[in-house]
Design a protein around this motif. Sequence first.
Motif, PDB file in Angstrom:
ATOM      1  N   LEU A   1       0.816  -1.210   0.000  1.00 32.65           N
ATOM      2  CA  LEU A   1       0.000   0.000   0.000  1.00 32.65           C
ATOM      3  C   LEU A   1       0.854   1.265   0.000  1.00 32.65           C
ATOM      4  N   GLN A   2       2.129   1.112   0.362  1.00 35.82           N
ATOM      5  CA  GLN A   2       3.083   2.225   0.298  1.00 35.82           C
ATOM      6  C   GLN A   2       3.958   2.144  -0.947  1.00 35.82           C
ATOM      7  N   GLY A   3       3.608   1.206  -1.853  1.00 38.42           N
ATOM      8  CA  GLY A   3       4.363   1.052  -3.092  1.00 38.42           C
ATOM      9  C   GLY A   3       5.682   0.332  -2.929  1.00 38.42           C
ATOM     10  N   LYS A   4       5.819  -0.488  -1.884  1.00 34.59           N
ATOM     11  CA  LYS A   4       7.084  -1.158  -1.605  1.00 34.59           C
ATOM     12  C   LYS A   4       6.905  -2.674  -1.581  1.00 34.59           C
ATOM     13  N   GLN A   5       7.902  -3.392  -2.073  1.00 32.98           N
ATOM     14  CA  GLN A   5       7.954  -4.837  -1.957  1.00 32.98           C
ATOM     15  C   GLN A   5       8.663  -5.202  -0.656  1.00 32.98           C
ATOM     16  N   ILE A   6       7.984  -5.937   0.204  1.00 32.60           N
ATOM     17  CA  ILE A   6       8.605  -6.378   1.447  1.00 32.60           C
ATOM     18  C   ILE A   6       9.828  -7.241   1.127  1.00 32.60           C
ATOM     19  N   GLN A   7      10.868  -7.100   1.930  1.00 31.31           N
ATOM     20  CA  GLN A   7      12.108  -7.847   1.705  1.00 31.31           C
ATOM     21  C   GLN A   7      12.516  -8.591   2.977  1.00 31.31           C
TER      22      GLN A   7
END
Length: 202
Positions: free
Chosen positions: A189-195
């Motif tokens: 939702l923040q435009g980030k891929q979790i890593q």
Amino acid sequence: MNHPNPDQKQSAPLTVGLAVTGSFCTFAKIKEVTRQLAKELRIIPIYSFHVQEMDTRFGTAEEFRREMEEITKEKGIDTIQGAEPIGPSGCLDALIIAPCTGNTMAKLCAGITDTPVLMAAKAHLRNEKPLILSISTNDALGMNFKNIGMLMNMKQIYFVPFGQDNYKKKTNSMIAHTELIGDTLHAALQGKQIQPVILAPN
């Protein structure tokens, strides 16, 4: 005088689609994740045709649908026609496919929309909002390896971190760490891929 921030969400909970495809062995985990998400979000279930029709050793189709709709307090979407309005209405803040089978991934790559889940994904992506995939496939490191790579390079598509679930007996099989679906959603939702995306065996 304080002016309302147009970028700020209202107090109403986010609306998230939870689309289920036929990796039946993961259904117990998916129900538990749904219970957790439903505490803070409005969850709309979406079912593939196989999920609606197939009874397996993991339970009946009717029982699964009843439990999901009891958890979410929402009637699920079960037709292609029912999923199509997701696009023009823009009703979902995010869409999660969990579990996402190899069959569904392959069809996503090919632009095929022959199930309610695939139509929901196509309709939702037109709104440029997050689509989160929680994969479960026996051929992730085989026939579907190229499809995972293609999907990872598509805009607005995010992956729940995944790993091999039985590297001794099923060397190509990978499954998502479903306990990270909520964290993946928050990041997406923040435009980030979790890593990291690839984790130790599940």
